[in-house]
Design a protein around this motif. Structure first.
Motif, PDB file in Angstrom:
ATOM      1  N   ASP A 126     -25.956  28.393  20.789  1.00 56.80           N
ATOM      2  CA  ASP A 126     -25.651  29.423  21.766  1.00 56.80           C
ATOM      3  C   ASP A 126     -24.188  29.851  21.617  1.00 56.80           C
ATOM      4  O   ASP A 126     -23.280  29.013  21.613  1.00 56.80           O
ATOM      5  N   ALA A 127     -23.947  31.132  21.461  1.00 55.52           N
ATOM      6  CA  ALA A 127     -22.597  31.655  21.232  1.00 55.52           C
ATOM      7  C   ALA A 127     -21.632  31.279  22.352  1.00 55.52           C
ATOM      8  O   ALA A 127     -20.433  31.136  22.107  1.00 55.52           O
ATOM      9  N   GLY A 128     -22.133  31.075  23.545  1.00 58.63           N
ATOM     10  CA  GLY A 128     -21.274  30.688  24.658  1.00 58.63           C
ATOM     11  C   GLY A 128     -20.670  29.304  24.514  1.00 58.63           C
ATOM     12  O   GLY A 128     -19.724  28.951  25.214  1.00 58.63           O
ATOM     13  N   LEU A 129     -21.199  28.502  23.617  1.00 57.95           N
ATOM     14  CA  LEU A 129     -20.694  27.146  23.400  1.00 57.95           C
ATOM     15  C   LEU A 129     -19.575  27.101  22.360  1.00 57.95           C
ATOM     16  O   LEU A 129     -18.974  26.047  22.157  1.00 57.95           O
ATOM     17  N   ILE A 130     -19.294  28.219  21.712  1.00 60.76           N
ATOM     18  CA  ILE A 130     -18.290  28.258  20.656  1.00 60.76           C
ATOM     19  C   ILE A 130     -16.970  28.764  21.227  1.00 60.76           C
ATOM     20  O   ILE A 130     -16.925  29.793  21.903  1.00 60.76           O
ATOM     21  N   THR A 131     -15.907  28.019  20.980  1.00 62.63           N
ATOM     22  CA  THR A 131     -14.573  28.428  21.395  1.00 62.63           C
ATOM     23  C   THR A 131     -13.858  28.999  20.179  1.00 62.63           C
ATOM     24  O   THR A 131     -13.876  28.398  19.108  1.00 62.63           O
ATOM     25  N   HIS A 132     -13.237  30.149  20.343  1.00 65.73           N
ATOM     26  CA  HIS A 132     -12.505  30.743  19.225  1.00 65.73           C
ATOM     27  C   HIS A 132     -11.217  31.373  19.730  1.00 65.73           C
ATOM     28  O   HIS A 132     -11.094  31.663  20.912  1.00 65.73           O
ATOM     29  N   TRP A 133     -10.255  31.502  18.823  1.00 63.99           N
ATOM     30  CA  TRP A 133      -8.985  32.117  19.155  1.00 63.99           C
ATOM     31  C   TRP A 133      -8.341  32.629  17.876  1.00 63.99           C
ATOM     32  O   TRP A 133      -8.671  32.178  16.786  1.00 63.99           O
ATOM     33  N   PRO A 134      -7.424  33.584  17.998  1.00 61.84           N
ATOM     34  CA  PRO A 134      -6.744  34.099  16.815  1.00 61.84           C
ATOM     35  C   PRO A 134      -5.815  33.033  16.235  1.00 61.84           C
ATOM     36  O   PRO A 134      -5.265  32.207  16.975  1.00 61.84           O
ATOM     37  N   VAL A 135      -5.677  33.028  14.927  1.00 62.35           N
ATOM     38  CA  VAL A 135      -4.763  32.115  14.241  1.00 62.35           C
ATOM     39  C   VAL A 135      -3.844  32.917  13.332  1.00 62.35           C
ATOM     40  O   VAL A 135      -4.092  34.084  13.050  1.00 62.35           O
ATOM     41  N   SER A 136      -2.816  32.272  12.874  1.00 56.17           N
ATOM     42  CA  SER A 136      -1.853  32.915  11.985  1.00 56.17           C
ATOM     43  C   SER A 136      -2.506  33.284  10.656  1.00 56.17           C
ATOM     44  O   SER A 136      -3.420  32.593  10.177  1.00 56.17           O
ATOM     45  N   THR A 137      -2.045  34.338  10.045  1.00 55.65           N
ATOM     46  CA  THR A 137      -2.541  34.700   8.715  1.00 55.65           C
ATOM     47  C   THR A 137      -2.117  33.669   7.677  1.00 55.65           C
ATOM     48  O   THR A 137      -2.631  33.677   6.561  1.00 55.65           O
ATOM     49  N   ARG A 138      -1.244  32.757   8.051  1.00 51.45           N
ATOM     50  CA  ARG A 138      -0.826  31.690   7.139  1.00 51.45           C
ATOM     51  C   ARG A 138      -1.975  30.748   6.803  1.00 51.45           C
ATOM     52  O   ARG A 138      -1.892  30.021   5.817  1.00 51.45           O
ATOM     53  N   VAL A 139      -3.057  30.741   7.579  1.00 58.09           N
ATOM     54  CA  VAL A 139      -4.181  29.854   7.275  1.00 58.09           C
ATOM     55  C   VAL A 139      -4.881  30.269   5.983  1.00 58.09           C
ATOM     56  O   VAL A 139      -5.637  29.484   5.414  1.00 58.09           O
ATOM     57  N   ASN A 140      -4.636  31.470   5.512  1.00 58.98           N
ATOM     58  CA  ASN A 140      -5.284  31.967   4.297  1.00 58.98           C
ATOM     59  C   ASN A 140      -4.607  31.492   3.018  1.00 58.98           C
ATOM     60  O   ASN A 140      -5.071  31.803   1.931  1.00 58.98           O
ATOM     61  N   ARG A 141      -3.540  30.748   3.126  1.00 59.93           N
ATOM     62  CA  ARG A 141      -2.776  30.323   1.966  1.00 59.93           C
ATOM     63  C   ARG A 141      -2.912  28.807   1.782  1.00 59.93           C
ATOM     64  O   ARG A 141      -2.517  28.031   2.638  1.00 59.93           O
ATOM     65  N   SER A 142      -3.491  28.383   0.666  1.00 56.22           N
ATOM     66  CA  SER A 142      -3.737  26.954   0.443  1.00 56.22           C
ATOM     67  C   SER A 142      -2.457  26.133   0.423  1.00 56.22           C
ATOM     68  O   SER A 142      -2.480  24.947   0.738  1.00 56.22           O
ATOM     69  N   ASN A 184      -0.248  26.123   2.499  1.00 61.92           N
ATOM     70  CA  ASN A 184       0.096  25.775   3.875  1.00 61.92           C
ATOM     71  C   ASN A 184      -0.834  24.711   4.460  1.00 61.92           C
ATOM     72  O   ASN A 184      -0.752  24.417   5.651  1.00 61.92           O
ATOM     73  N   ASP A 185      -1.687  24.119   3.652  1.00 60.96           N
ATOM     74  CA  ASP A 185      -2.688  23.174   4.157  1.00 60.96           C
ATOM     75  C   ASP A 185      -2.096  21.977   4.904  1.00 60.96           C
ATOM     76  O   ASP A 185      -2.755  21.395   5.748  1.00 60.96           O
ATOM     77  N   GLU A 186      -0.876  21.602   4.588  1.00 63.55           N
ATOM     78  CA  GLU A 186      -0.267  20.425   5.219  1.00 63.55           C
ATOM     79  C   GLU A 186       0.370  20.749   6.571  1.00 63.55           C
ATOM     80  O   GLU A 186       0.836  19.858   7.259  1.00 63.55           O
TER      81      GLU A 186
END
Length: 60
Positions: free
Chosen positions: A32-48, A50-52
């Motif tokens: 159920d979509a109501g059970l999923i929590t989501h929020w915006p994150v930095s575009t830095r998550v797209n760069r491997s 930055n994994d640490e």
């Protein structure tokens, strides 16, 4: 396209012998979509490189 399944659907979804579409539809259920929590994150998550950086999991 992301797929979110409830816990009971994981095993049948991953069963390589389960190929009949109607059977799949009867045993696999979306979370159920109501059970999923989501929020915006930095575009830095797209760069491997930055994994640490643990701060990447914080809401932007």
């Amino acid at each position: 396209m992301p797929l979110a399944l409830d816990a009971e659907s994981l095993e049948p979804w991953l069963d390589p012998d389960l190929t009949d579409r109607e059977t799949i539809r009867s045993v696999v259920h979306h979370l159920d979509a109501g059970l999923i929590t989501h929020w915006p994150v930095s575009t830095r998550v797209n760069r491997s490189g930055n994994d640490e950086d643990a701060a990447l999991i914080n809401p932007a």
